[in-house]
Scaffold this active site. Structure first.
Site, PDB file in Angstrom:
ATOM      1  N   LYS A 152       7.930  11.052  -0.069  1.00 53.17           N
ATOM      2  CA  LYS A 152       7.390  10.402   1.140  1.00 53.17           C
ATOM      3  C   LYS A 152       8.514   9.714   1.908  1.00 53.17           C
ATOM      4  CE  LYS A 152       6.023   6.234   1.010  1.00 53.17           C
ATOM      5  NZ  LYS A 152       5.443   4.895   0.886  1.00 53.17           N
ATOM      6  N   LYS A 179      15.042   0.197   5.036  1.00 59.92           N
ATOM      7  CA  LYS A 179      14.510   0.702   3.763  1.00 59.92           C
ATOM      8  C   LYS A 179      14.684   2.223   3.629  1.00 59.92           C
ATOM      9  CE  LYS A 179      11.861   1.278   0.134  1.00 59.92           C
ATOM     10  NZ  LYS A 179      12.368   1.037  -1.199  1.00 59.92           N
ATOM     11  N   LEU A 196       0.829  -1.204   0.000  1.00 55.59           N
ATOM     12  CA  LEU A 196       0.000   0.000   0.000  1.00 55.59           C
ATOM     13  C   LEU A 196       0.868   1.260   0.000  1.00 55.59           C
ATOM     14  CD1 LEU A 196      -2.287  -1.526   2.719  1.00 55.59           C
ATOM     15  CD2 LEU A 196      -3.033  -1.003   0.378  1.00 55.59           C
ATOM     16  N   PRO A 197       0.275   2.408  -0.371  1.00 53.71           N
ATOM     17  CA  PRO A 197       1.109   3.618  -0.487  1.00 53.71           C
ATOM     18  C   PRO A 197       1.747   4.077   0.836  1.00 53.71           C
ATOM     19  CG  PRO A 197      -0.916   3.878  -1.744  1.00 53.71           C
ATOM     20  CD  PRO A 197      -1.063   2.596  -0.963  1.00 53.71           C
ATOM     21  N   THR A 201       6.194   0.712   2.074  1.00 50.26           N
ATOM     22  CA  THR A 201       7.207   1.513   2.764  1.00 50.26           C
ATOM     23  C   THR A 201       6.473   2.534   3.617  1.00 50.26           C
ATOM     24  OG1 THR A 201       8.695   1.303   0.883  1.00 50.26           O
ATOM     25  CG2 THR A 201       9.183   3.054   2.462  1.00 50.26           C
TER      26      THR A 201
HETATM   27  P1  NAD Z   1       0.696   2.369  -6.253  1.00 46.18           P
HETATM   28  O1  NAD Z   1       0.074   3.670  -5.876  1.00 46.18           O
HETATM   29  O2  NAD Z   1       0.969   2.066  -7.682  1.00 46.18           O
HETATM   30  O3  NAD Z   1      -0.199   1.141  -5.665  1.00 46.18           O
HETATM   31  C1  NAD Z   1      -0.820   1.161  -4.416  1.00 46.18           C
HETATM   32  C2  NAD Z   1      -2.183   0.484  -4.568  1.00 46.18           C
HETATM   33  O4  NAD Z   1      -2.799   0.407  -3.256  1.00 46.18           O
HETATM   34  C3  NAD Z   1      -3.152   1.250  -5.459  1.00 46.18           C
HETATM   35  O5  NAD Z   1      -3.593   0.412  -6.503  1.00 46.18           O
HETATM   36  C4  NAD Z   1      -4.290   1.666  -4.516  1.00 46.18           C
HETATM   37  O6  NAD Z   1      -5.569   1.660  -5.145  1.00 46.18           O
HETATM   38  C5  NAD Z   1      -4.198   0.586  -3.446  1.00 46.18           C
HETATM   39  N1  NAD Z   1      -4.825   0.959  -2.179  1.00 46.18           N
HETATM   40  C6  NAD Z   1      -4.668   2.096  -1.464  1.00 46.18           C
HETATM   41  N2  NAD Z   1      -5.413   2.059  -0.341  1.00 46.18           N
HETATM   42  C7  NAD Z   1      -6.052   0.866  -0.351  1.00 46.18           C
HETATM   43  C8  NAD Z   1      -6.965   0.247   0.522  1.00 46.18           C
HETATM   44  N3  NAD Z   1      -7.389   0.847   1.651  1.00 46.18           N
HETATM   45  N4  NAD Z   1      -7.436  -0.987   0.189  1.00 46.18           N
HETATM   46  C9  NAD Z   1      -7.038  -1.602  -0.956  1.00 46.18           C
HETATM   47  N5  NAD Z   1      -6.168  -1.052  -1.832  1.00 46.18           N
HETATM   48  C10 NAD Z   1      -5.682   0.168  -1.532  1.00 46.18           C
HETATM   49  O7  NAD Z   1       2.056   2.287  -5.395  1.00 46.18           O
HETATM   50  P2  NAD Z   1       3.305   1.323  -5.661  1.00 46.18           P
HETATM   51  O8  NAD Z   1       4.284   2.002  -6.549  1.00 46.18           O
HETATM   52  O9  NAD Z   1       2.826  -0.047  -5.981  1.00 46.18           O
HETATM   53  O10 NAD Z   1       3.969   1.349  -4.188  1.00 46.18           O
HETATM   54  C11 NAD Z   1       3.413   0.616  -3.100  1.00 46.18           C
HETATM   55  C12 NAD Z   1       4.389   0.713  -1.933  1.00 46.18           C
HETATM   56  O11 NAD Z   1       5.660   0.172  -2.337  1.00 46.18           O
HETATM   57  C13 NAD Z   1       4.670   2.160  -1.470  1.00 46.18           C
HETATM   58  O12 NAD Z   1       4.769   2.188  -0.072  1.00 46.18           O
HETATM   59  C14 NAD Z   1       5.988   2.490  -2.137  1.00 46.18           C
HETATM   60  O13 NAD Z   1       6.720   3.473  -1.411  1.00 46.18           O
HETATM   61  C15 NAD Z   1       6.682   1.130  -2.117  1.00 46.18           C
HETATM   62  N6  NAD Z   1       7.703   0.950  -3.164  1.00 46.18           N
HETATM   63  C16 NAD Z   1       7.458   1.304  -4.457  1.00 46.18           C
HETATM   64  C17 NAD Z   1       8.451   1.121  -5.426  1.00 46.18           C
HETATM   65  C18 NAD Z   1       8.235   1.529  -6.866  1.00 46.18           C
HETATM   66  O14 NAD Z   1       9.226   1.523  -7.632  1.00 46.18           O
HETATM   67  N7  NAD Z   1       7.021   1.830  -7.285  1.00 46.18           N
HETATM   68  C19 NAD Z   1       9.691   0.560  -5.062  1.00 46.18           C
HETATM   69  C20 NAD Z   1       9.891   0.141  -3.752  1.00 46.18           C
HETATM   70  C21 NAD Z   1       8.885   0.353  -2.795  1.00 46.18           C
END
Ligand code: NAD
Length: 296
Positions: free
Chosen positions: A245, A170, A65-66, A95
């Site tokens: 963030k 992280k 999740l975000p 994260t």
């Molecule tokens: P994203 O925004 O693409 O995906 C997050 C998903 O969570 C969305 O589809 C959203 O609809 C869903 N969501 C939010 N609240 C929800 C809820 N209450 N119930 C169900 N679904 C819900 O984000 P991402 O890029 O996949 O990143 C996710 C996490 O991973 C973050 O914490 C980010 O910091 C971490 N991260 C991302 C990357 C990257 O390269 N994108 C790399 C390492 C870590």
């Protein structure tokens, strides 16, 4: 093979689910976005109608999740902890801030569940390829039970210590990645303005002491290395707003540990500026626009 509930199917969660399916696991998934749900359902996951439905009748629940508020909402507020079967292992790979990770672990413990924080590095490319690094915090025996599942999505699965210490590891990594992206931008813009071609700068620095993973693989200057989001109009990748963030999380953690992080502070301010300029959804490498807004 295991029954797994997966919540949060975005840029990272989507490909992670596909790798779990490829490894033969049975997946029940939930996301607030229908589009994100459809994407993984096409790969063979079963759609759940709610967080609680995704969390019940499974052996593992994984979330991606975000931010911390989403993790609280999904786990603590009449969510996963209320719905999961006895013995289900809970894994949060988002994260988030250390305090929320520890609070979720405690709430799970009180309700009789084992939980680990397991944030990742490796980005969307690593999520696709199943080569993520998982940085895990929590009890060692819970980590050992989760490890075979995490190995379907990652290459390096590391126990960093007690609950929350995966998140600490992280944010140390991401503070450095943010600083490196800004530093790579400065060097590339300065060198090109002084007359060295961007390709020469890339080729030399990539084999010299100024090199970093970011410089070599996600160089902010377009056209110098394959696969950099800079080549694709900064399409993410890892969105700048998520980097901000993480940098903010690092600065809060630095304060709580009475640690001076001057470069982390400068990188936080630079990403804040980038986002105020309207580039929050662009890849992290777009930080080069703060150094040269007109760059082609
Ligand atoms: P994203 O925004 O693409 O995906 C997050 C998903 O969570 C969305 O589809 C959203 O609809 C869903 N969501 C939010 N609240 C929800 C809820 N209450 N119930 C169900 N679904 C819900 O984000 P991402 O890029 O996949 O990143 C996710 C996490 O991973 C973050 O914490 C980010 O910091 C971490 N991260 C991302 C990357 C990257 O390269 N994108 C790399 C390492 C870590």
């Amino acid at each position: 093979m295991s029954r797994i509930g997966f919540i949060g199917l975005g840029n990272m969660g989507g490909p992670m689910v596909r790798n779990l399916i490829k490894a033969g696991h049975s997946l029940k998934v939930f996301d607030l976005s229908e589009e994100a749900m459809n994407f993984v359902v096409q790969s063979g996951a079963k759609a759940a109608k709610s967080v609680k439905e995704a969390a019940s009748g499974v052996e593992f629940v994984i979330s991606m999740l975000p931010v911390g508020v989403n993790v609280k909402e999904v786990f603590m507020n009449d969510g996963v902890i209320a719905a999961a079967d006895k013995g289900t292992i809970l894994i949060d790979s988002s994260t988030i801030d250390v305090e929320t990770a520890q609070a979720a672990y405690e709430a799970a413990k009180v309700a009789g569940f084992d939980m680990i924080d397991a944030p990742v590095s490796g980005g969307v490319t690593g999520a696709d390829a199943g080569t993520l690094t998982f940085m895990c915090g929590g009890d060692k025996n819970t980590f050992e039970k989760a490890k075979p599942i995490l190995q379907c999505m990652g290459k390096n699965i590391i126990h960093c210590g007690n609950a929350g210490l995966g998140q600490v590891t992280k944010i140390c990594n991401n503070m450095l990645a943010g600083i490196n992206a800004l530093a790579a931008s400065e060097a590339m813009v300065m060198g090109e303005r002084l007359g060295v071609s961007r390709q020469t700068l890339y080729d030399v620095i990539s084999t010299s002491t100024g090199r970093s993973y970011i410089f070599e693989n996600s160089n902010p200057m377009s056209g110098v290395c394959t696969n950099s989001p800079a080549n694709n109009d900064f399409k993410p990748g890892f969105m700048a707003k998520l980097m901000l963030k993480d940098l903010r999380l690092s600065q809060a953690a630095a304060q709580s540990a009475s640690t001076s992080t001057p470069l982390g502070a400068v990188a936080t301010a630079a990403f804040q500026q980038l986002i105020e300029n309207g580039h929050g959804d662009a890849d992290t490498s777009s930080i080069i626009k703060v150094i040269d807004p007109q760059l082609k």
